[in-house]
Design a protein around this motif. Structure first.
Motif, PDB file in Angstrom:
ATOM      1  N   PRO A 298       0.803  -1.223   0.000  1.00  0.00           N
ATOM      2  CA  PRO A 298       0.000   0.000   0.000  1.00  0.00           C
ATOM      3  C   PRO A 298       0.837   1.275   0.000  1.00  0.00           C
ATOM      4  CG  PRO A 298      -0.963  -1.598   1.485  1.00  0.00           C
ATOM      5  CD  PRO A 298       0.346  -2.177   1.028  1.00  0.00           C
ATOM      6  N   THR A 299       1.914   1.301   0.773  1.00  0.00           N
ATOM      7  CA  THR A 299       2.749   2.502   0.819  1.00  0.00           C
ATOM      8  C   THR A 299       3.401   2.760  -0.539  1.00  0.00           C
ATOM      9  OG1 THR A 299       3.154   2.158   3.171  1.00  0.00           O
ATOM     10  CG2 THR A 299       4.666   3.622   2.022  1.00  0.00           C
ATOM     11  N   ALA A 300       3.877   1.705  -1.187  1.00  0.00           N
ATOM     12  CA  ALA A 300       4.487   1.847  -2.513  1.00  0.00           C
ATOM     13  C   ALA A 300       3.454   2.334  -3.531  1.00  0.00           C
ATOM     14  CB  ALA A 300       5.106   0.533  -2.966  1.00  0.00           C
ATOM     15  N   LEU A 301       2.240   1.807  -3.450  1.00  0.00           N
ATOM     16  CA  LEU A 301       1.186   2.251  -4.371  1.00  0.00           C
ATOM     17  C   LEU A 301       0.802   3.704  -4.116  1.00  0.00           C
ATOM     18  CD1 LEU A 301      -1.016  -0.951  -4.517  1.00  0.00           C
ATOM     19  CD2 LEU A 301       0.127   0.152  -6.449  1.00  0.00           C
ATOM     20  N   LEU A 302       0.739   4.090  -2.864  1.00  0.00           N
ATOM     21  CA  LEU A 302       0.443   5.492  -2.552  1.00  0.00           C
ATOM     22  C   LEU A 302       1.507   6.404  -3.154  1.00  0.00           C
ATOM     23  CD1 LEU A 302      -0.738   5.005   1.118  1.00  0.00           C
ATOM     24  CD2 LEU A 302      -2.124   6.023  -0.714  1.00  0.00           C
ATOM     25  N   HIS A 303       2.749   6.011  -3.042  1.00  0.00           N
ATOM     26  CA  HIS A 303       3.837   6.801  -3.623  1.00  0.00           C
ATOM     27  C   HIS A 303       3.692   6.879  -5.148  1.00  0.00           C
ATOM     28  CE1 HIS A 303       7.830   8.528  -4.116  1.00  0.00           C
ATOM     29  NE2 HIS A 303       7.981   7.671  -5.108  1.00  0.00           N
ATOM     30  N   LEU A 304       3.472   5.744  -5.767  1.00  0.00           N
ATOM     31  CA  LEU A 304       3.352   5.697  -7.226  1.00  0.00           C
ATOM     32  C   LEU A 304       2.177   6.551  -7.714  1.00  0.00           C
ATOM     33  CD1 LEU A 304       4.247   3.303  -9.737  1.00  0.00           C
ATOM     34  CD2 LEU A 304       1.779   3.422  -9.561  1.00  0.00           C
ATOM     35  N   PHE A 305       1.011   6.376  -7.104  1.00  0.00           N
ATOM     36  CA  PHE A 305      -0.180   7.109  -7.552  1.00  0.00           C
ATOM     37  C   PHE A 305      -0.049   8.615  -7.314  1.00  0.00           C
ATOM     38  CE2 PHE A 305      -2.043   3.067  -8.194  1.00  0.00           C
ATOM     39  CZ  PHE A 305      -3.156   3.253  -9.002  1.00  0.00           C
ATOM     40  N   SER A 306       0.642   9.006  -6.258  1.00  0.00           N
ATOM     41  CA  SER A 306       0.792  10.436  -5.985  1.00  0.00           C
ATOM     42  C   SER A 306       1.697  11.122  -7.008  1.00  0.00           C
ATOM     43  CB  SER A 306       1.351  10.647  -4.575  1.00  0.00           C
ATOM     44  OG  SER A 306       2.718  10.271  -4.505  1.00  0.00           O
ATOM     45  N   ARG A 307       2.448  10.349  -7.772  1.00  0.00           N
ATOM     46  CA  ARG A 307       3.401  10.921  -8.726  1.00  0.00           C
ATOM     47  C   ARG A 307       2.941  10.804 -10.178  1.00  0.00           C
ATOM     48  NH1 ARG A 307       9.153   9.670  -7.937  1.00  0.00           N
ATOM     49  NH2 ARG A 307       9.242  11.464  -9.298  1.00  0.00           N
ATOM     50  N   LEU A 308       1.787  10.212 -10.433  1.00  0.00           N
ATOM     51  CA  LEU A 308       1.300  10.121 -11.816  1.00  0.00           C
ATOM     52  C   LEU A 308       0.938  11.510 -12.331  1.00  0.00           C
ATOM     53  CD1 LEU A 308      -0.990   6.973 -11.608  1.00  0.00           C
ATOM     54  CD2 LEU A 308       1.212   7.143 -12.772  1.00  0.00           C
ATOM     55  N   PRO A 309       1.263  11.807 -13.578  1.00  0.00           N
ATOM     56  CA  PRO A 309       0.934  13.126 -14.124  1.00  0.00           C
ATOM     57  C   PRO A 309      -0.571  13.274 -14.379  1.00  0.00           C
ATOM     58  CG  PRO A 309       1.891  11.739 -15.827  1.00  0.00           C
ATOM     59  CD  PRO A 309       1.986  10.964 -14.536  1.00  0.00           C
ATOM     60  N   PRO A 310      -1.087  14.494 -14.306  1.00  0.00           N
ATOM     61  CA  PRO A 310      -2.521  14.724 -14.541  1.00  0.00           C
ATOM     62  C   PRO A 310      -2.975  14.269 -15.929  1.00  0.00           C
ATOM     63  CG  PRO A 310      -1.495  16.681 -13.626  1.00  0.00           C
ATOM     64  CD  PRO A 310      -0.392  15.708 -13.924  1.00  0.00           C
ATOM     65  N   SER A 311      -2.074  14.249 -16.869  1.00  0.00           N
ATOM     66  CA  SER A 311      -2.431  13.868 -18.232  1.00  0.00           C
ATOM     67  C   SER A 311      -2.186  12.388 -18.507  1.00  0.00           C
ATOM     68  CB  SER A 311      -1.613  14.708 -19.214  1.00  0.00           C
ATOM     69  OG  SER A 311      -0.217  14.477 -18.986  1.00  0.00           O
ATOM     70  N   TYR A 312      -2.088  11.565 -17.463  1.00  0.00           N
ATOM     71  CA  TYR A 312      -1.782  10.147 -17.650  1.00  0.00           C
ATOM     72  C   TYR A 312      -2.806   9.517 -18.594  1.00  0.00           C
ATOM     73  CZ  TYR A 312      -0.597   5.344 -16.791  1.00  0.00           C
ATOM     74  OH  TYR A 312      -0.221   4.039 -16.970  1.00  0.00           O
ATOM     75  N   PRO A 313      -2.357   8.956 -19.728  1.00  0.00           N
ATOM     76  CA  PRO A 313      -3.290   8.481 -20.743  1.00  0.00           C
ATOM     77  C   PRO A 313      -3.679   7.007 -20.653  1.00  0.00           C
ATOM     78  CG  PRO A 313      -1.095   8.476 -21.641  1.00  0.00           C
ATOM     79  CD  PRO A 313      -0.986   8.994 -20.223  1.00  0.00           C
ATOM     80  N   GLY A 314      -3.111   6.275 -19.714  1.00  0.00           N
ATOM     81  CA  GLY A 314      -3.385   4.842 -19.635  1.00  0.00           C
ATOM     82  C   GLY A 314      -4.417   4.502 -18.583  1.00  0.00           C
ATOM     83  N   ALA A 315      -4.751   3.225 -18.518  1.00  0.00           N
ATOM     84  CA  ALA A 315      -5.601   2.691 -17.460  1.00  0.00           C
ATOM     85  C   ALA A 315      -4.716   1.831 -16.565  1.00  0.00           C
ATOM     86  CB  ALA A 315      -6.732   1.849 -18.037  1.00  0.00           C
ATOM     87  N   ILE A 316      -5.022   1.802 -15.282  1.00  0.00           N
ATOM     88  CA  ILE A 316      -4.228   1.041 -14.319  1.00  0.00           C
ATOM     89  C   ILE A 316      -5.152   0.052 -13.615  1.00  0.00           C
ATOM     90  CG2 ILE A 316      -2.821   1.164 -12.231  1.00  0.00           C
ATOM     91  CD1 ILE A 316      -2.083   4.045 -13.087  1.00  0.00           C
TER      92      ILE A 316
ATOM     93  N   VAL B  48       6.379   4.475 -15.593  1.00  0.00           N
ATOM     94  CA  VAL B  48       4.993   4.122 -15.937  1.00  0.00           C
ATOM     95  C   VAL B  48       4.395   5.186 -16.855  1.00  0.00           C
ATOM     96  CG1 VAL B  48       2.647   3.874 -14.991  1.00  0.00           C
ATOM     97  CG2 VAL B  48       4.575   2.692 -13.909  1.00  0.00           C
ATOM     98  N   ALA B  49       4.607   6.458 -16.528  1.00  0.00           N
ATOM     99  CA  ALA B  49       4.090   7.548 -17.363  1.00  0.00           C
ATOM    100  C   ALA B  49       4.701   7.488 -18.761  1.00  0.00           C
ATOM    101  CB  ALA B  49       4.377   8.892 -16.706  1.00  0.00           C
ATOM    102  N   ASP B  50       5.984   7.169 -18.855  1.00  0.00           N
ATOM    103  CA  ASP B  50       6.637   7.065 -20.164  1.00  0.00           C
ATOM    104  C   ASP B  50       6.059   5.935 -20.998  1.00  0.00           C
ATOM    105  OD1 ASP B  50       8.277   9.194 -19.550  1.00  0.00           O
ATOM    106  OD2 ASP B  50      10.019   7.937 -19.035  1.00  0.00           O
ATOM    107  N   LEU B  51       5.708   4.809 -20.364  1.00  0.00           N
ATOM    108  CA  LEU B  51       5.135   3.673 -21.088  1.00  0.00           C
ATOM    109  C   LEU B  51       3.781   4.011 -21.706  1.00  0.00           C
ATOM    110  CD1 LEU B  51       5.893   0.730 -18.648  1.00  0.00           C
ATOM    111  CD2 LEU B  51       6.946   1.133 -20.873  1.00  0.00           C
ATOM    112  N   ALA B  52       2.985   4.782 -20.979  1.00  0.00           N
ATOM    113  CA  ALA B  52       1.641   5.105 -21.448  1.00  0.00           C
ATOM    114  C   ALA B  52       1.622   6.252 -22.447  1.00  0.00           C
ATOM    115  CB  ALA B  52       0.743   5.457 -20.271  1.00  0.00           C
ATOM    116  N   GLY B  53       2.719   6.997 -22.518  1.00  0.00           N
ATOM    117  CA  GLY B  53       2.758   8.190 -23.369  1.00  0.00           C
ATOM    118  C   GLY B  53       2.943   7.956 -24.798  1.00  0.00           C
TER     119      GLY B  53
END
Length: 178
Positions: A3-21, A173-178
């Motif tokens: 959960p802590t790792a996911l909280l960190h990851l999700f807090s850093r996703l860009p607002p324009s993230y184009p993928g689904a998780i 992750v953001a680079d993969l979806a971009g």
């Protein structure tokens, strides 16, 4: 994982993230809805607990309900979630292996797996299927993983495309979806 790792990851996703998780977090049934709501409060994407038949949309994240397994399939070209009771063959619930394998089938080379801190070896078989179809598998490094079970199993099995510290995974992750 974690959960802590996911909280960190999700807090850093860009607002324009184009993928689904799609998230398979080993967590008790009574906690996944609250966890999804917590992720939603800190993330630039919309996060919710998955329900059977959800349409998988860009800019959204779906957390598998505790005690269930989640897979994705295409129906008339649209990706839909199946949220079902575990099968007798499922060693872990939710099953990252089942989720990753279904993503490989549904999205081919556009599917990607992220394996974060967690115990055991769940995810290795499904991650190998993602690699086989040309997708990417990001794995948290031993340096930052609180528990190196799942990440270590992926590295030992040779399915990791990249091994990164947690601080670099959100950007990857953001680079993969971009």
């Amino acid at each position: 994982g974690g959960p802590t790792a996911l909280l960190h990851l999700f807090s850093r996703l860009p607002p324009s993230y184009p993928g689904a998780i799609l998230v398979a977090q080993h967590m008790a049934p009574n906690f996944t809805r609250t966890f999804a709501e917590r992720l939603d409060r800190i993330a630039a994407v919309t996060v919710r607990e998955a329900v059977e038949g959800d349409l998988v949309l860009a800019g959204r994240a779906y957390v598998c309900p505790g005690g269930a397994c989640m897979t994705v399939r295409k129906v008339n070209g649209y990706p839909l979630l199946d949220v079902r009771s575990p099968e007798a063959s499922d060693r872990y619930v939710p099953s990252a292996n089942r989720l990753f394998a279904s993503a490989a089938d549904a999205f081919g080379s556009r599917s990607h797996a992220v394996i974060l801190t967690s115990m055991a070896d769940d995810g290795v078989i499904g991650a190998s299927q993602i690699r086989r179809v040309g997708g990417t598998v990001l794995v948290e490094s031993e340096d930052t993983a609180v528990v190196y079970g799942m990440p270590g199993a992926a590295v030992r099995a040779g399915v990791a495309s990249r091994v990164l510290p947690l601080q670099q995974i959100a950007d990857a992750v953001a680079d993969l979806a971009g």
